[in-house]
Design a protein around this motif. Structure first.
Motif, PDB file in Angstrom:
ATOM      1  N   ALA A  19      33.008 -35.206  -1.891  1.00 39.27           N
ATOM      2  CA  ALA A  19      34.366 -35.706  -2.142  1.00 39.27           C
ATOM      3  C   ALA A  19      35.408 -34.881  -1.395  1.00 39.27           C
ATOM      4  N   GLU A  20      35.083 -33.625  -1.120  1.00 38.92           N
ATOM      5  CA  GLU A  20      35.976 -32.747  -0.364  1.00 38.92           C
ATOM      6  C   GLU A  20      35.812 -32.915   1.146  1.00 38.92           C
ATOM      7  N   GLY A  21      34.898 -33.794   1.546  1.00 38.63           N
ATOM      8  CA  GLY A  21      34.724 -34.060   2.972  1.00 38.63           C
ATOM      9  C   GLY A  21      33.467 -33.489   3.594  1.00 38.63           C
ATOM     10  N   TRP A  22      32.657 -32.812   2.792  1.00 38.59           N
ATOM     11  CA  TRP A  22      31.415 -32.265   3.334  1.00 38.59           C
ATOM     12  C   TRP A  22      30.492 -33.404   3.728  1.00 38.59           C
ATOM     13  N   ARG A  23      29.923 -33.310   4.892  1.00 45.26           N
ATOM     14  CA  ARG A  23      28.902 -34.245   5.366  1.00 45.26           C
ATOM     15  C   ARG A  23      27.553 -33.742   4.856  1.00 45.26           C
ATOM     16  N   ASP A  24      26.571 -34.634   4.873  1.00 41.78           N
ATOM     17  CA  ASP A  24      25.239 -34.219   4.434  1.00 41.78           C
ATOM     18  C   ASP A  24      24.713 -33.070   5.285  1.00 41.78           C
ATOM     19  N   TRP A  25      25.038 -33.076   6.587  1.00 40.60           N
ATOM     20  CA  TRP A  25      24.548 -31.993   7.428  1.00 40.60           C
ATOM     21  C   TRP A  25      25.206 -30.661   7.063  1.00 40.60           C
ATOM     22  N   HIS A  26      26.425 -30.690   6.531  1.00 44.89           N
ATOM     23  CA  HIS A  26      27.042 -29.459   6.026  1.00 44.89           C
ATOM     24  C   HIS A  26      26.244 -28.950   4.826  1.00 44.89           C
ATOM     25  N   LEU A  27      25.955 -29.857   3.900  1.00 47.31           N
ATOM     26  CA  LEU A  27      25.203 -29.486   2.701  1.00 47.31           C
ATOM     27  C   LEU A  27      23.826 -28.943   3.061  1.00 47.31           C
ATOM     28  N   LEU A  28      23.123 -29.644   3.940  1.00 49.50           N
ATOM     29  CA  LEU A  28      21.777 -29.213   4.308  1.00 49.50           C
ATOM     30  C   LEU A  28      21.794 -27.878   5.051  1.00 49.50           C
ATOM     31  N   THR A  29      22.792 -27.674   5.906  1.00 43.71           N
ATOM     32  CA  THR A  29      22.923 -26.399   6.610  1.00 43.71           C
ATOM     33  C   THR A  29      23.150 -25.269   5.620  1.00 43.71           C
ATOM     34  N   ALA A  30      24.077 -25.474   4.693  1.00 45.36           N
ATOM     35  CA  ALA A  30      24.394 -24.434   3.718  1.00 45.36           C
ATOM     36  C   ALA A  30      23.206 -24.154   2.801  1.00 45.36           C
ATOM     37  N   ILE A  31      22.513 -25.193   2.358  1.00 48.93           N
ATOM     38  CA  ILE A  31      21.342 -25.012   1.489  1.00 48.93           C
ATOM     39  C   ILE A  31      20.235 -24.268   2.240  1.00 48.93           C
ATOM     40  N   ALA A  32      19.967 -24.681   3.471  1.00 51.61           N
ATOM     41  CA  ALA A  32      18.923 -24.013   4.266  1.00 51.61           C
ATOM     42  C   ALA A  32      19.265 -22.545   4.486  1.00 51.61           C
ATOM     43  N   ASN A  33      20.523 -22.250   4.775  1.00 51.23           N
ATOM     44  CA  ASN A  33      20.927 -20.865   4.993  1.00 51.23           C
ATOM     45  C   ASN A  33      20.853 -20.048   3.705  1.00 51.23           C
ATOM     46  N   ALA A  34      21.244 -20.639   2.586  1.00 53.58           N
ATOM     47  CA  ALA A  34      21.159 -19.930   1.300  1.00 53.58           C
ATOM     48  C   ALA A  34      19.696 -19.633   0.959  1.00 53.58           C
ATOM     49  N   VAL A  63      12.835 -20.511  -4.525  1.00 59.98           N
ATOM     50  CA  VAL A  63      14.209 -20.020  -4.466  1.00 59.98           C
ATOM     51  C   VAL A  63      14.861 -20.416  -5.780  1.00 59.98           C
ATOM     52  N   PRO A  64      15.388 -19.454  -6.523  1.00 56.47           N
ATOM     53  CA  PRO A  64      15.976 -19.795  -7.822  1.00 56.47           C
ATOM     54  C   PRO A  64      17.245 -20.622  -7.662  1.00 56.47           C
ATOM     55  N   ALA A  65      17.492 -21.464  -8.630  1.00 53.65           N
ATOM     56  CA  ALA A  65      18.686 -22.320  -8.595  1.00 53.65           C
ATOM     57  C   ALA A  65      19.948 -21.483  -8.479  1.00 53.65           C
ATOM     58  N   GLY A  66      19.939 -20.276  -9.022  1.00 52.84           N
ATOM     59  CA  GLY A  66      21.100 -19.399  -8.950  1.00 52.84           C
ATOM     60  C   GLY A  66      21.476 -18.981  -7.540  1.00 52.84           C
ATOM     61  N   ALA A  67      20.556 -19.159  -6.589  1.00 48.18           N
ATOM     62  CA  ALA A  67      20.855 -18.837  -5.186  1.00 48.18           C
ATOM     63  C   ALA A  67      21.600 -19.979  -4.503  1.00 48.18           C
ATOM     64  N   ILE A  68      21.629 -21.155  -5.140  1.00 44.62           N
ATOM     65  CA  ILE A  68      22.247 -22.343  -4.547  1.00 44.62           C
ATOM     66  C   ILE A  68      23.445 -22.734  -5.403  1.00 44.62           C
ATOM     67  N   THR A  69      24.426 -21.878  -5.445  1.00 43.81           N
ATOM     68  CA  THR A  69      25.652 -22.158  -6.204  1.00 43.81           C
ATOM     69  C   THR A  69      26.710 -22.722  -5.272  1.00 43.81           C
ATOM     70  N   GLU A  70      27.748 -23.262  -5.862  1.00 44.32           N
ATOM     71  CA  GLU A  70      28.857 -23.768  -5.045  1.00 44.32           C
ATOM     72  C   GLU A  70      29.442 -22.642  -4.190  1.00 44.32           C
ATOM     73  N   HIS A  71      29.631 -21.483  -4.795  1.00 42.86           N
ATOM     74  CA  HIS A  71      30.172 -20.339  -4.051  1.00 42.86           C
ATOM     75  C   HIS A  71      29.255 -19.975  -2.879  1.00 42.86           C
ATOM     76  N   ALA A  72      27.936 -19.941  -3.129  1.00 42.97           N
ATOM     77  CA  ALA A  72      26.982 -19.612  -2.071  1.00 42.97           C
ATOM     78  C   ALA A  72      27.034 -20.652  -0.955  1.00 42.97           C
ATOM     79  N   LEU A  73      27.100 -21.928  -1.304  1.00 44.08           N
ATOM     80  CA  LEU A  73      27.146 -22.970  -0.283  1.00 44.08           C
ATOM     81  C   LEU A  73      28.406 -22.856   0.565  1.00 44.08           C
ATOM     82  N   ARG A  74      29.531 -22.607  -0.074  1.00 41.96           N
ATOM     83  CA  ARG A  74      30.779 -22.445   0.679  1.00 41.96           C
ATOM     84  C   ARG A  74      30.692 -21.237   1.620  1.00 41.96           C
ATOM     85  N   SER A  75      30.132 -20.161   1.127  1.00 42.80           N
ATOM     86  CA  SER A  75      29.983 -18.956   1.939  1.00 42.80           C
ATOM     87  C   SER A  75      29.054 -19.200   3.128  1.00 42.80           C
ATOM     88  N   HIS A  76      27.950 -19.875   2.883  1.00 43.43           N
ATOM     89  CA  HIS A  76      26.991 -20.128   3.960  1.00 43.43           C
ATOM     90  C   HIS A  76      27.515 -21.148   4.969  1.00 43.43           C
TER      91      HIS A  76
END
Length: 132
Positions: A7-22, A62-75
């Motif tokens: 909803a904030e404009g993130w594309r799926d590739w943004h999400l996947l990049t951030a998740i993979a990096n986290a 990888v624990p769910a705690g490693a994939i937080t909103e803060h972590a995704l934004r940082s990554h």
């Protein structure tokens, strides 16, 4: 979380990049590999290799705690630095405003609009689907 970031404009590739990096960063840290300023080329290469290694059946999840909103934004912010460098931009040492960089990438390079048609990677079947 994915719905909110989309909803904030993130594309799926943004999400996947951030998740993979986290996830990759978490796996590297499990091996005692932590990045810090002034790392040698060899240390950075070991971190990168750990992050890029294929997942093995004996890897700890990888624990769910490693994939937080803060972590995704940082990554995503960290990935934006790599994207900027890949586009030939120079990132000077010192404090960098990640939001400013993301804004420049969006306005000048289509970072928030470029995408391709693809299957939704987060489209999980629900109980209401008759395909289950």
């Amino acid at each position: 979380m994915a719905t909110q970031l989309r909803a904030e404009g993130w594309r799926d590739w943004h999400l996947l990049t951030a998740i993979a990096n986290a996830a990759g960063n978490h796996r590297a840290q499990q091996q005692g590999l932590r990045p810090s300023p002034g790392d040698s080329h060899e240390h950075r290469a070991r971190i990168f290799a750990a992050m890029q290694a294929p997942e093995r059946s004996d890897d700890l999840p990888v624990p769910a705690g490693a994939i937080t909103e803060h972590a995704l934004r940082s990554h995503l912010s960290a990935a934006a630095v790599s994207t900027a460098r890949g586009l030939g931009l120079v990132i000077r040492p010192g404090s960098l405003d990640p939001q400013a960089l993301l804004l420049v990438l969006g306005e000048r390079y289509g970072y928030w609009t470029d995408d391709i048609e693809h299957t939704d990677p987060f489209d999980w079947p629900t109980a209401e689907d008759d395909t289950i």
